[in-house]
Write an enzyme that holds these catalytic residues in place. Structure first.
Site, PDB file in Angstrom:
ATOM      1  N   ALA A   1       0.819  -1.217   0.000  1.00 41.42           N
ATOM      2  CA  ALA A   1       0.000   0.000   0.000  1.00 41.42           C
ATOM      3  C   ALA A   1       0.853   1.267   0.000  1.00 41.42           C
ATOM      4  CB  ALA A   1      -0.947  -0.003   1.191  1.00 41.42           C
ATOM      5  N   THR A   2       2.024   1.222   0.609  1.00 43.50           N
ATOM      6  CA  THR A   2       2.887   2.412   0.608  1.00 43.50           C
ATOM      7  C   THR A   2       3.257   2.788  -0.826  1.00 43.50           C
ATOM      8  OG1 THR A   2       3.794   1.788   2.750  1.00 43.50           O
ATOM      9  CG2 THR A   2       5.061   3.375   1.461  1.00 43.50           C
TER      10      THR A   2
ATOM     11  N   GLN B   1      -6.700  -1.141   5.039  1.00 46.60           N
ATOM     12  CA  GLN B   1      -7.369  -1.751   6.189  1.00 46.60           C
ATOM     13  C   GLN B   1      -8.772  -2.246   5.848  1.00 46.60           C
ATOM     14  OE1 GLN B   1      -6.208  -2.206   9.352  1.00 46.60           O
ATOM     15  NE2 GLN B   1      -4.259  -1.129   9.133  1.00 46.60           N
TER      16      GLN B   1
ATOM     17  N   ALA C   1      -1.702  -6.964   0.849  1.00 46.05           N
ATOM     18  CA  ALA C   1      -2.083  -8.337   1.219  1.00 46.05           C
ATOM     19  C   ALA C   1      -1.870  -8.649   2.695  1.00 46.05           C
ATOM     20  CB  ALA C   1      -1.282  -9.339   0.375  1.00 46.05           C
ATOM     21  N   HIS C   2      -0.892  -7.996   3.334  1.00 49.96           N
ATOM     22  CA  HIS C   2      -0.492  -8.478   4.665  1.00 49.96           C
ATOM     23  C   HIS C   2      -1.420  -8.040   5.797  1.00 49.96           C
ATOM     24  CE1 HIS C   2       1.561  -4.951   6.633  1.00 49.96           C
ATOM     25  NE2 HIS C   2       1.665  -4.543   5.395  1.00 49.96           N
TER      26      HIS C   2
ATOM     27  N   THR D   1      10.104  -7.265 -12.405  1.00 54.20           N
ATOM     28  CA  THR D   1       9.611  -8.626 -12.561  1.00 54.20           C
ATOM     29  C   THR D   1       8.542  -8.930 -11.519  1.00 54.20           C
ATOM     30  OG1 THR D   1      11.724  -9.336 -13.456  1.00 54.20           O
ATOM     31  CG2 THR D   1      10.300 -11.070 -12.555  1.00 54.20           C
TER      32      THR D   1
ATOM     33  N   CYS E   1       7.063   6.499  18.445  1.00 51.58           N
ATOM     34  CA  CYS E   1       8.389   7.005  18.777  1.00 51.58           C
ATOM     35  C   CYS E   1       9.028   7.557  17.522  1.00 51.58           C
ATOM     36  CB  CYS E   1       9.270   5.877  19.312  1.00 51.58           C
ATOM     37  SG  CYS E   1       8.721   5.258  20.892  1.00 51.58           S
TER      38      CYS E   1
HETATM   39  C1  PLP Z   1      -0.576  -0.907   6.535  1.00 52.19           C
HETATM   40  C2  PLP Z   1      -1.038   0.337   5.886  1.00 52.19           C
HETATM   41  C3  PLP Z   1      -0.295   0.947   4.869  1.00 52.19           C
HETATM   42  C4  PLP Z   1       1.057   0.427   4.429  1.00 52.19           C
HETATM   43  O1  PLP Z   1       0.908  -0.751   3.705  1.00 52.19           O
HETATM   44  P1  PLP Z   1       2.182  -1.597   3.252  1.00 52.19           P
HETATM   45  O2  PLP Z   1       1.619  -2.637   2.372  1.00 52.19           O
HETATM   46  O3  PLP Z   1       2.776  -2.130   4.515  1.00 52.19           O
HETATM   47  O4  PLP Z   1       3.100  -0.672   2.538  1.00 52.19           O
HETATM   48  C5  PLP Z   1      -0.797   2.068   4.275  1.00 52.19           C
HETATM   49  N1  PLP Z   1      -1.986   2.578   4.653  1.00 52.19           N
HETATM   50  C6  PLP Z   1      -2.723   2.025   5.632  1.00 52.19           C
HETATM   51  C7  PLP Z   1      -4.036   2.624   5.991  1.00 52.19           C
HETATM   52  C8  PLP Z   1      -2.265   0.895   6.282  1.00 52.19           C
HETATM   53  O5  PLP Z   1      -2.995   0.360   7.252  1.00 52.19           O
END
Ligand code: PLP
Length: 395
Positions: free
Chosen positions: A74-75, A182, A203-204, A243, A329
């Site tokens: 997502a980043t 989320q 996905a995570h 890739t 932090c």
């Molecule tokens: C976890 C999260 C991200 C970052 O996602 P990654 O796949 O770890 O880069 C971005 N936005 C929200 C709202 C998230 O909860």
């Protein structure tokens, strides 16, 4: 393993589902081909697997496969959406709108664009964490090109009114991006019904692997142009070279499939567990819920606790449960979360906050243990606090 604390930080990441892992494994070894290799069966196998996962992803949000760009998470999707649109449309306008309580993966690219000369309006949120649609409407200017508002908040779980935002943006010809990291697999998402133009996915957070995500980019009416941010072999229609990571993509597809299949029953189950925890904790008194009571993710409970020190609270909970605190932090000091500050919580209450992220593998028994230990920790910390103030009154 058995003596580790109960994992209740499912808004940070989730354990991978064994069923997802099982689907992935053959693509590390047997079916290792490069999906871009068009001249042999190794490539074809990998390409078929990617195609299937891409279709699953597209179907999950009512998109078409051509609208899915696979990324590392997502980043990256947020960066591609925001910088990609800003770069492609700067001749049309240079004003961007978002919200103070967004994830840093949205806020930081927006501040970067601000430094390049774009203008940024960050909308406030109300005390329940939701935006006010009238405030959004009034913030829109003739030169606004993009509105970015997250679907579900990662700290307090609140669900923003996507369909209303989408309609407002569509009426004014402004692109609407939503970070749905989320929300995917937890609430229904429909890019047509909600008029969403760009959507970041990962996905995570849904029991899939880390390091894989996607950006939905509207190709039907209106078609969104993007300036790619990774140049190279021209993968993903030139939008994201590199890739394709076949095992992770297969895992992403399977994770989405499972989450959608189980969404209804899982939402009910998690809502019950959250209520079970909240009802027990509120017996203590002076506990405050952060975020809207019902417009929220089923598994998220974020509370502020009066009369305790935040650091001591977290230390007291740590042996029994893995949760997050309401502070982050930075390299030099501890700061209260920008999300809790946006709700109007005092620094003291923001520090003494806990995010419980209940997930697929948590049980009712675990919630009872967590509630019991949280209650006894808060009770003893409050006693300490009281005797401290008693002592200082005597002095
Ligand atoms: C976890 C999260 C991200 C970052 O996602 P990654 O796949 O770890 O880069 C971005 N936005 C929200 C709202 C998230 O909860």
């Amino acid at each position: 393993m058995s003596n580790r604390p109960i994992y209740l930080d499912n808004n940070a990441t989730t354990p991978m589902d064994e069923r997802v892992l099982a689907e992935m494994i053959p693509y590390f070894t047997e079916h290792f081909g490069n999906p871009a290799s068009i001249n042999h069966v190794y490539g074809w196998e990998a390409e078929a697997a990617v195609k299937k996962a891409r279709e699953t992803l597209a179907n999950a949000i009512n998109a078409i496969p051509e609208e899915i760009i696979l990324t590392s998470g997502a980043t990256e999707s947020d960066n591609l959406a925001l910088k990609g649109v800003a770069e492609a449309y700067f001749n049309k306008g240079r004003h961007l709108i978002s919200v103070v309580s967004e994830h840093n993966a949205v806020l930081d690219p927006l501040h970067y664009l601000e430094n390049l000369g774009f203008e940024l309006t960050l909308l406030p949120v109300q005390s329940d964490g939701l935006i006010d649609l009238n405030v959004l409407e009034n913030a829109i200017r003739p030169d606004t090109i993009l509105v970015s508002i997250m679907a579900a908040n990662n700290e307090i779980g609140v669900l923003q009114p996507l369909a209303e935002i989408g309609e407002l943006c569509r009426d004014r010809n402004i692109f609407f991006h939503t970070d749905a990291a989320q929300a995917l697999g937890k609430i229904p998402l429909d890019v047509e019904e909600m008029n969403i133009d760009l959507m970041s996915l990962t996905a995570h957070k849904i029991y899939g692997p880390k390091g894989i995500g996607a950006l939905y980019v509207r190709r039907r009416n209106p078609r969104v142009k993007l300036a790619p941010q990774l140049h190279g072999g021209g993968h993903e229609r030139g939008m994201r070279s590199g890739t394709l990571y076949t095992p992770q993509i297969v895992g992403f597809g399977e994770a989405v499939k499972l989450a959608l299949k189980e969404m209804k029953t899982e939402t009910e189950r998690l809502t019950k567990l959250r209520q079970q925890l909240w009802e027990k904790l509120t017996t203590l008194g002076d506990i405050y819920l952060n975020g809207h009571p019902t417009q929220r993710l089923a598994g998220n409970l974020n509370i502020s606790v009066a009369g305790v020190d935040g650091q001591a609270l977290l230390l007291g909970l740590q042996p029994v449960m893995a949760v997050s605190s309401g502070s982050a932090c930075t390299s030099t000091k501890i700061e209260p979360s920008h999300v809790l500050a946006a709700l109007g919580r005092s620094d003291g209450l923001a520090y003494a906050s806990i995010r419980f992220g209940i997930g697929r593998f948590n049980t009712s028994d675990e919630i009872d243990q967590v509630a019991e230990h949280t209650i006894s920790t808060i009770q003893s910390l409050r006693k300490v606090q009281q005797s401290k103030s008693f002592a200082s009154n005597l002095a």
